[in-house]
Design a protein around this motif. Structure first.
Motif, short mmCIF file in Angstrom:
data_model
loop_
_atom_site.label_atom_id
_atom_site.label_comp_id
_atom_site.label_asym_id
_atom_site.label_seq_id
_atom_site.Cartn_x
_atom_site.Cartn_y
_atom_site.Cartn_z
N GLN A 61 0.82 -1.22 0.00
CA GLN A 61 0.00 0.00 0.00
C GLN A 61 0.85 1.26 0.00
OE1 GLN A 61 -2.42 -0.68 3.46
NE2 GLN A 61 -3.80 -2.12 2.40
N GLU A 62 2.03 1.19 0.58
CA GLU A 62 2.92 2.35 0.60
C GLU A 62 3.80 2.43 -0.64
OE1 GLU A 62 5.01 1.96 4.28
OE2 GLU A 62 3.36 2.82 5.47
N GLY A 63 3.56 1.56 -1.60
CA GLY A 63 4.23 1.66 -2.89
C GLY A 63 5.71 1.31 -2.88
N TYR A 64 6.10 0.36 -2.06
CA TYR A 64 7.52 0.01 -2.00
C TYR A 64 7.98 -0.64 -3.30
CZ TYR A 64 8.77 1.23 2.76
OH TYR A 64 9.08 1.93 3.90
N VAL A 65 9.20 -0.29 -3.68
CA VAL A 65 9.82 -0.76 -4.92
C VAL A 65 11.08 -1.52 -4.55
CG1 VAL A 65 10.96 -0.03 -7.05
CG2 VAL A 65 8.88 1.12 -6.29
N ALA A 66 11.27 -2.69 -5.16
CA ALA A 66 12.44 -3.53 -4.89
C ALA A 66 13.53 -3.26 -5.92
CB ALA A 66 12.06 -5.00 -4.90
N GLU A 67 14.78 -3.27 -5.46
CA GLU A 67 15.92 -3.10 -6.35
C GLU A 67 16.75 -4.38 -6.34
OE1 GLU A 67 20.09 -0.58 -6.69
OE2 GLU A 67 18.40 0.31 -5.60
N TRP A 68 16.84 -5.00 -7.52
CA TRP A 68 17.71 -6.15 -7.73
C TRP A 68 18.80 -5.76 -8.71
CZ3 TRP A 68 13.72 -10.75 -8.45
CH2 TRP A 68 13.03 -10.93 -7.25
N ILE A 69 19.90 -6.49 -8.68
CA ILE A 69 21.08 -6.09 -9.45
C ILE A 69 21.66 -7.29 -10.18
CG2 ILE A 69 23.41 -5.08 -9.33
CD1 ILE A 69 22.48 -3.75 -6.67
N VAL A 70 21.97 -7.11 -11.44
CA VAL A 70 22.72 -8.08 -12.23
C VAL A 70 23.83 -7.34 -12.97
CG1 VAL A 70 22.66 -9.64 -14.23
CG2 VAL A 70 20.85 -9.74 -12.51
N ASP A 71 25.06 -7.76 -12.77
CA ASP A 71 26.21 -7.14 -13.43
C ASP A 71 26.24 -5.62 -13.22
OD1 ASP A 71 28.57 -7.45 -15.02
OD2 ASP A 71 27.50 -6.55 -16.72
N ASN A 72 25.96 -5.23 -11.99
CA ASN A 72 25.97 -3.83 -11.56
C ASN A 72 24.85 -3.00 -12.18
OD1 ASN A 72 27.19 -1.85 -9.87
ND2 ASN A 72 28.06 -0.84 -11.66
N LEU A 73 23.90 -3.63 -12.85
CA LEU A 73 22.75 -2.92 -13.40
C LEU A 73 21.53 -3.19 -12.53
CD1 LEU A 73 22.96 -3.51 -17.26
CD2 LEU A 73 23.26 -1.34 -16.06
N PRO A 74 20.83 -2.15 -12.08
CA PRO A 74 19.59 -2.39 -11.33
C PRO A 74 18.49 -2.88 -12.26
CG PRO A 74 19.93 -0.04 -11.66
CD PRO A 74 21.16 -0.73 -12.19
N GLY A 75 17.74 -3.87 -11.78
CA GLY A 75 16.59 -4.32 -12.55
C GLY A 75 15.64 -3.17 -12.78
N ALA A 76 15.19 -3.00 -14.02
CA ALA A 76 14.47 -1.80 -14.40
C ALA A 76 13.06 -2.12 -14.88
CB ALA A 76 15.22 -1.04 -15.49
N THR A 77 12.16 -1.21 -14.61
CA THR A 77 10.84 -1.21 -15.23
C THR A 77 10.93 -0.34 -16.48
OG1 THR A 77 9.77 -1.46 -13.08
CG2 THR A 77 8.41 -0.69 -14.92
N LYS A 78 10.52 -0.90 -17.60
CA LYS A 78 10.69 -0.21 -18.88
C LYS A 78 9.46 0.64 -19.19
CE LYS A 78 11.71 -1.21 -23.76
NZ LYS A 78 11.96 -2.31 -24.74
N PHE A 79 9.72 1.85 -19.65
CA PHE A 79 8.66 2.76 -20.05
C PHE A 79 8.94 3.26 -21.46
CE2 PHE A 79 8.69 2.99 -15.44
CZ PHE A 79 7.35 2.91 -15.13
#
Length: 666
Positions: free
Chosen positions: A126-144
């Motif tokens: 409900q508070e809109g928390y976003v998770a950050e995962w990393i592969v090869d120093n790149l954060p997992g991204a949501t594409k827009f």
């Protein structure tokens, strides 16, 4: 939630050096079927200011002792001190990634959730928390994709879940899309150029993957229902207090060759460099230049016209008048005020203008700390504008800030002691001790108090105890001895000699009733701070957005920031010079602390701007976030005020010495 592993001082500096990264350098290549670790980091929300470690959430899959992540050695990734301070907590997960190997669906684990855990998960969703995962120093991204479908950009992280019709749903299936390209055309070497994460909420497939990822009911964070024993209505139900929710975690992996993205430019998609943003920055720079130009004209009029006339009128006086002994102190440049009624007011202050300020024991250490901060900021701007410090170097900005601040203690000790010696101080060791403890001690105490609060809230931004000890060692074991060494060098240097001698009896300062309202301390501070603040307030909006509002974005326009910083510096110098001249013209010789408050005036407006941003823009929830926000912003405003207050003092000091040296030469 448990605290992460602690970090020793040695590992801090080792990681600091090994994590050095510039786009185009530090390339890591992979061969087909090479295992690649996926690191989980933290979760954060734009509605709160309390991040948490993803691996410590009670409803996620715990790492198995002999799981996939164990093949990479220790699951806990060594962090530099900047990453620790910003709340990063990286751990290698059991998600299995192999270069070039697609996985349609794989089951990770089934997690069990009771009533308390379900309430925690609902709150985070409900508070809109976003998770950050990393592969090869790149954060997992949501594409827009932009509305015109011509531009694509990334937002770091992905949402834990979503809300719909007052219900919370958990995203328990993730699809990884990893884009790669050949390294220098070598078929056996591949580099990762993008890491995208797509989420989905799927229920009803415990212990396995669903037969299809489409048309599956979402996983609601709701406990099983049982009849309400306190109600006569048989259809009335409540949450089963002993009920459980089983959460099946699954994932898919797809590898795609993409030659449109260069490895050196793979972070560009995280930087929303749209035309509107660039135009706003250029307009901000033009606005700053106009303000600085108008202020420069005012300073030029004061310096070239008014001052020249003042000095010319003084030199036209009878030499005998200028050298006539005074009843209070013979041998001064200007001796008889009765014979000099036609001279400008600042000329009459020659015997008091260089008198040591009150609380000089505090003034000199503050000036030393201000110069120390200025060295840090200039160095950081240079390193950032040249690309050495950038968002891809995680924690680099904070790590270098601490490193530079510690070693700039040598400069702080030297400057502070030179100022102290100018005020005829003799106990330079005491002054060095104050320089090493007053401002750094205030900063450390504030950080420690905020850290206790973070510990209580079990946030990942709580600094581990041994890192606190490492910071103490940096302060007491390195910075303080450097301050002492700089003070020793400064005390041996020749003292600065003012161009005029100071009388034994202080001149009576003007009464408050005779001073114009705009030259009184509070109005002068506010008015003087407003002009420099007008130079930077547009850039502050972008900085605040990346720090507080949109944590999935990165501030990257350091070139614009460097230009604005130069204009801001010039503006502070000019405002300080004009304000000091107006004070001296009104025969106010107590200018030292006034010059400091004039330079620090913009910090008051930054604090006011922070309050407006909190109310009108940020919209965060809860008193806990308020404590975090105002704790850090209060500390930031104090640091800002000390640094620019020092600039105001130095600028005014140079100006005052120059004009009195000019009349002495005449």
């Amino acid at each position: 939630m448990r605290l992460p592993h602690s970090f020793t001082l040695l590992s801090t500096f080792t990681t600091l050096s090994s994590a050095f990264y510039i786009p185009g350098w530090s390339i890591r290549t992979y061969k087909d079927n090479d295992p690649i670790p996926l690191q989980t980091n933290k979760i954060s929300s734009p509605l709160t200011q309390l991040p948490y470690a993803y691996s410590e959430l009670p409803f996620v899959c715990p790492a198995k002792k002999d799981g996939f992540g164990s093949r990479f050695g220790s699951r806990h990734v060594g962090l530099n001190i900047g990453e620790v301070l910003r709340g990063d907590r990286r751990e290698i997960s059991d998600y299995q990634l192999f270069m070039g190997k697609d996985v349609v669906c794989a089951h990770l684990c089934d997690a069990e959730m009771d009533a308390g855990t379900a309430a925690t998960a609902r709150r985070l969703v409900q508070e809109g928390y976003v998770a950050e995962w990393i592969v090869d120093n790149l954060p997992g991204a949501t594409k827009f994709v932009a509305l015109d479908k011509k531009k694509t950009y990334y937002a770091a992280g992905f949402k834990l879940g979503y809300n719909e019709a007052d219900k919370a749903y958990l995203n328990n299936h993730v699809t990884f899309v990893l884009r790669w390209r050949k390294y220098n055309g070598d078929n056996n070497k591949k580099v990762i150029v993008a890491f995208e994460v797509y989420t989905k909420s799927i229920a009803g497939h415990q212990g396995k993957c669903p037969e299809s990822l489409d048309d599956q009911p979402p996983l609601e964070l709701a406990l099983p229902q049982v009849p309400d024993p306190s109600s006569a209505d048989p259809e009335r139900t409540i949450d089963d207090p002993d009920g459980k929710i089983i959460i099946p975690y699954t994932y898919s992996v797809y590898w795609k060759e993409d030659n449109s993205i260069e490895w050196a430019n793979r972070w560009d998609l995280y930087f929303v460099n749209d035309d509107e943003s660039v135009s706003v920055h250029w307009l901000a720079i033009i606005n700053s230049l106009v303000i600085a130009f108008l202020l420069t004209i005012v300073v030029a009029i004061v310096m070239l016209r008014t001052l020249s006339r003042d000095i010319h009128n003084y030199t036209d006086l009878d030499p005998e008048t200028k050298s006539q002994p005074s009843s209070s102190n013979s041998g001064n440049l200007l001796e008889s005020a009765d014979d000099l009624d036609d001279t400008p007011g600042w000329k009459l202050l020659h015997g008091d203008v260089f008198r040591p300020p009150p609380l000089g024991g505090l003034f000199a250490p503050l000036i030393g700390s201000g110069i120390q901060l200025l060295v840090v900021i200039i160095s950081l701007l240079l390193l950032s504008a040249t690309g050495i410090l950038n968002p891809s170097y995680r924690g680099g900005f904070l790590s270098f800030s601490i490193f530079l601040f510690v070693f700039a203690g040598l400069i702080a000790g030297y400057v502070s002691t030179r100022v102290y010696k100018t005020f005829s101080g003799t106990n330079w060791k005491k002054n060095a001790l104050l320089t090493a403890t007053i401002f750094p001690g205030f900063v450390f105490s504030t950080v420690f108090a905020l850290n206790i609060f973070m510990w209580v809230q079990e946030s990942s931004s709580a600094i581990p105890f041994t890192t606190i000890l490492a910071l103490l060692f940096l302060w007491a074991g390195i910075q303080s001895p450097l301050v002492y060494a700089g003070a020793s060098i400064g005390f041996r240097a020749a003292p600065w000699e003012p161009p005029t001698r100071t009388t034994q009896i202080p001149r009576q300062p003007p009464s408050p009733e005779t001073v114009k309202w705009y030259l009184r301390p509070l109005p002068l501070t506010l008015l003087s701070g407003l002009i420099p603040f007008a130079v930077i307030f547009i850039e502050l909006l972008y900085i605040f957005k990346s720090l507080w509002a949109d944590k999935s974005s990165y501030y990257y326009m350091f070139g614009f920031l460097a230009i604005v910083a130069v204009i801001f510096f010039v503006t502070v110098v000019e405002v300080a010079v004009v304000a000091t001249y107006l004070l001296l013209c009104k025969e106010e010789w107590r200018w030292w602390w006034r010059a400091f408050s004039v330079g620090a005036g913009s910090a008051v407006w930054v604090a006011i701007y922070s309050a407006w941003y909190w109310v009108a823009v940020l919209g965060v929830r809860g008193w806990r976030s308020a404590v975090v926000y105002w704790g850090w912003m209060g500390l930031g405003c104090v640091v800002w005020g000390v640094m620019w207050g020092t600039v105001g003092v130095v600028a005014s000091w140079v100006f005052v010495a120059r004009i009195y040296r000019a009349i002495k030469a005449d």
